[in-house]
Design a protein around this motif. Structure first.
Motif, PDB file in Angstrom:
ATOM      1  N   TYR A  40      51.595 -16.719  10.861  1.00  0.00           N
ATOM      2  CA  TYR A  40      50.839 -15.743  10.070  1.00  0.00           C
ATOM      3  C   TYR A  40      50.314 -14.707  11.050  1.00  0.00           C
ATOM      4  N   TRP A  41      50.649 -13.427  10.806  1.00  0.00           N
ATOM      5  CA  TRP A  41      50.374 -12.383  11.776  1.00  0.00           C
ATOM      6  C   TRP A  41      49.817 -11.129  11.105  1.00  0.00           C
ATOM      7  N   ILE A  42      48.703 -10.630  11.634  1.00  0.00           N
ATOM      8  CA  ILE A  42      48.171  -9.329  11.229  1.00  0.00           C
ATOM      9  C   ILE A  42      48.115  -8.471  12.491  1.00  0.00           C
ATOM     10  N   PRO A  43      49.068  -7.537  12.651  1.00  0.00           N
ATOM     11  CA  PRO A  43      49.116  -6.703  13.859  1.00  0.00           C
ATOM     12  C   PRO A  43      47.915  -5.768  13.970  1.00  0.00           C
ATOM     13  N   LEU A  44      47.604  -5.410  15.191  1.00  0.00           N
ATOM     14  CA  LEU A  44      46.535  -4.453  15.462  1.00  0.00           C
ATOM     15  C   LEU A  44      46.994  -3.029  15.151  1.00  0.00           C
ATOM     16  N   ARG A  45      48.302  -2.809  15.266  1.00  0.00           N
ATOM     17  CA  ARG A  45      48.908  -1.503  14.954  1.00  0.00           C
ATOM     18  C   ARG A  45      50.085  -1.725  14.023  1.00  0.00           C
ATOM     19  N   GLU A  54      51.220  -8.048  22.903  1.00  0.00           N
ATOM     20  CA  GLU A  54      50.016  -7.216  22.838  1.00  0.00           C
ATOM     21  C   GLU A  54      49.056  -7.847  21.836  1.00  0.00           C
ATOM     22  N   SER A  55      47.809  -7.405  21.879  1.00  0.00           N
ATOM     23  CA  SER A  55      46.769  -7.992  21.026  1.00  0.00           C
ATOM     24  C   SER A  55      47.058  -7.753  19.550  1.00  0.00           C
ATOM     25  N   SER A  56      46.632  -8.706  18.747  1.00  0.00           N
ATOM     26  CA  SER A  56      46.758  -8.623  17.289  1.00  0.00           C
ATOM     27  C   SER A  56      45.399  -8.894  16.670  1.00  0.00           C
ATOM     28  N   LEU A  57      45.221  -8.492  15.429  1.00  0.00           N
ATOM     29  CA  LEU A  57      44.008  -8.864  14.712  1.00  0.00           C
ATOM     30  C   LEU A  57      43.986 -10.361  14.455  1.00  0.00           C
ATOM     31  N   LEU A  58      45.170 -10.932  14.199  1.00  0.00           N
ATOM     32  CA  LEU A  58      45.275 -12.353  13.937  1.00  0.00           C
ATOM     33  C   LEU A  58      46.717 -12.793  14.187  1.00  0.00           C
ATOM     34  N   TYR A  59      46.879 -13.927  14.825  1.00  0.00           N
ATOM     35  CA  TYR A  59      48.195 -14.540  14.961  1.00  0.00           C
ATOM     36  C   TYR A  59      47.991 -16.045  14.976  1.00  0.00           C
ATOM     37  N   GLU A  60      48.529 -16.717  13.965  1.00  0.00           N
ATOM     38  CA  GLU A  60      48.343 -18.159  13.817  1.00  0.00           C
ATOM     39  C   GLU A  60      49.688 -18.845  13.613  1.00  0.00           C
ATOM     40  N   ASP A  61      49.773 -20.057  14.131  1.00  0.00           N
ATOM     41  CA  ASP A  61      50.891 -20.917  13.785  1.00  0.00           C
ATOM     42  C   ASP A  61      50.429 -21.843  12.655  1.00  0.00           C
ATOM     43  N   LEU A 146      50.664  -6.063   7.109  1.00  0.00           N
ATOM     44  CA  LEU A 146      50.430  -4.728   7.660  1.00  0.00           C
ATOM     45  C   LEU A 146      49.319  -4.059   6.866  1.00  0.00           C
ATOM     46  N   LEU A 147      48.152  -3.943   7.477  1.00  0.00           N
ATOM     47  CA  LEU A 147      47.047  -3.237   6.841  1.00  0.00           C
ATOM     48  C   LEU A 147      47.371  -1.758   6.775  1.00  0.00           C
ATOM     49  N   LEU A 148      47.007  -1.092   5.694  1.00  0.00           N
ATOM     50  CA  LEU A 148      47.227   0.345   5.587  1.00  0.00           C
ATOM     51  C   LEU A 148      46.496   1.070   6.710  1.00  0.00           C
ATOM     52  N   ASN A 149      45.286   0.631   7.011  1.00  0.00           N
ATOM     53  CA  ASN A 149      44.486   1.251   8.065  1.00  0.00           C
ATOM     54  C   ASN A 149      43.952   0.156   8.995  1.00  0.00           C
ATOM     55  N   PRO A 150      44.765  -0.307   9.936  1.00  0.00           N
ATOM     56  CA  PRO A 150      44.318  -1.402  10.807  1.00  0.00           C
ATOM     57  C   PRO A 150      43.195  -1.019  11.762  1.00  0.00           C
ATOM     58  N   SER A 151      42.922   0.274  11.944  1.00  0.00           N
ATOM     59  CA  SER A 151      41.834   0.687  12.832  1.00  0.00           C
ATOM     60  C   SER A 151      40.476   0.665  12.118  1.00  0.00           C
ATOM     61  N   ARG A 152      40.489   0.467  10.813  1.00  0.00           N
ATOM     62  CA  ARG A 152      39.245   0.366  10.037  1.00  0.00           C
ATOM     63  C   ARG A 152      38.501  -0.914  10.441  1.00  0.00           C
ATOM     64  N   ALA A 153      37.183  -0.841  10.503  1.00  0.00           N
ATOM     65  CA  ALA A 153      36.375  -2.028  10.788  1.00  0.00           C
ATOM     66  C   ALA A 153      36.539  -3.030   9.643  1.00  0.00           C
ATOM     67  N   ILE A 154      36.802  -4.271  10.002  1.00  0.00           N
ATOM     68  CA  ILE A 154      36.966  -5.321   8.999  1.00  0.00           C
ATOM     69  C   ILE A 154      35.685  -6.144   8.987  1.00  0.00           C
ATOM     70  N   GLU A 155      34.871  -5.911   7.954  1.00  0.00           N
ATOM     71  CA  GLU A 155      33.583  -6.596   7.856  1.00  0.00           C
ATOM     72  C   GLU A 155      33.757  -8.070   7.536  1.00  0.00           C
ATOM     73  N   SER A 156      34.704  -8.377   6.683  1.00  0.00           N
ATOM     74  CA  SER A 156      34.907  -9.760   6.282  1.00  0.00           C
ATOM     75  C   SER A 156      36.351  -9.950   5.852  1.00  0.00           C
ATOM     76  N   LEU A 157      36.940 -10.986   6.332  1.00  0.00           N
ATOM     77  CA  LEU A 157      38.264 -11.389   5.892  1.00  0.00           C
ATOM     78  C   LEU A 157      38.327 -12.899   6.104  1.00  0.00           C
ATOM     79  N   GLN A 158      37.854 -13.635   5.120  1.00  0.00           N
ATOM     80  CA  GLN A 158      37.717 -15.076   5.228  1.00  0.00           C
ATOM     81  C   GLN A 158      38.964 -15.824   4.758  1.00  0.00           C
ATOM     82  N   LEU A 159      39.563 -15.322   3.692  1.00  0.00           N
ATOM     83  CA  LEU A 159      40.679 -16.029   3.065  1.00  0.00           C
ATOM     84  C   LEU A 159      42.000 -15.532   3.645  1.00  0.00           C
ATOM     85  N   ILE A 160      43.082 -16.039   3.116  1.00  0.00           N
ATOM     86  CA  ILE A 160      44.418 -15.699   3.611  1.00  0.00           C
ATOM     87  C   ILE A 160      45.028 -14.661   2.686  1.00  0.00           C
ATOM     88  N   ILE A 161      45.453 -13.568   3.264  1.00  0.00           N
ATOM     89  CA  ILE A 161      46.101 -12.510   2.473  1.00  0.00           C
ATOM     90  C   ILE A 161      47.498 -12.980   2.101  1.00  0.00           C
TER      91      ILE A 161
END
Length: 161
Positions: A40-45, A54-61, A146-161
């Motif tokens: 499960y991957w959420i890229p930084l860009r 490179e760094s990601s917002l999230l990368y999980e196995d 892929l977030l539409l705007n990955p540079s936006r501050a993410i205040e909360s993201l608890q669950l799985i998209i």
């Protein structure tokens, strides 16, 4: 050609089932849709091509995803007081079957909404799935969000998209 159409329909049903299970927070049933090598991957860009270089917002196995689910479902988890709720509003998936009809990829635009207490967050995303056919059943091997705007501050993201 009929096998090709049957596989596309089965993949559409798999993605619809995944969305429903995640919205219902039926994580044990959802995990049955995943392969052991699931990532499960959420890229930084949005242009990022690899989570390993490179760094990601999230990368999980699969193991880390299971830990996340255990944390979310633990009644003593302070960050889930009150409990988060999620809703996926999805467009129809674009599906590409490989020539062998045993692997596929999909791309689904959606709006993911998450709420907890009086707060609510909305994330427009494109979800890309890597899928494989295991003994006649389609499973999710990987998921890239892929977030539409990955540079936006993410205040909360608890669950799985």
């Amino acid at each position: 050609m009929q096998l090709h159409q049957n596989n596309k329909h089965a993949i559409e049903q798999l993605i619809a089932s995944e969305i429903q299970l995640l919205d219902q927070q039926d994580f044990s049933a959802w995990q049955q849709l995943l392969t052991p090598e699931y990532t499960y991957w959420i890229p930084l860009r949005r242009e990022q091509t690899s989570p390993l270089h490179e760094s990601s917002l999230l990368y999980e196995d699969r193991f880390l995803t299971t830990l996340r689910i255990n944390r979310l479902t633990n009644a003593r988890n302070y960050s889930q007081q009150p409990k988060s709720r999620g809703l996926h509003i999805a467009q129809r998936s674009l599906i590409h079957l490989e020539d062998d009809d045993l692997s596929a990829s999909s791309s689904t635009n959606m709006l993911y909404c998450e709420a907890r207490g009086d707060s609510e967050w909305h994330f427009p995303v494109t979800v890309e799935h890597q899928l494989i056919n295991v003994e006649g059943f389609w499973k999710i091997k990987g998921k890239k969000v892929l977030l539409l705007n990955p540079s936006r501050a993410i205040e909360s993201l608890q669950l799985i998209i």
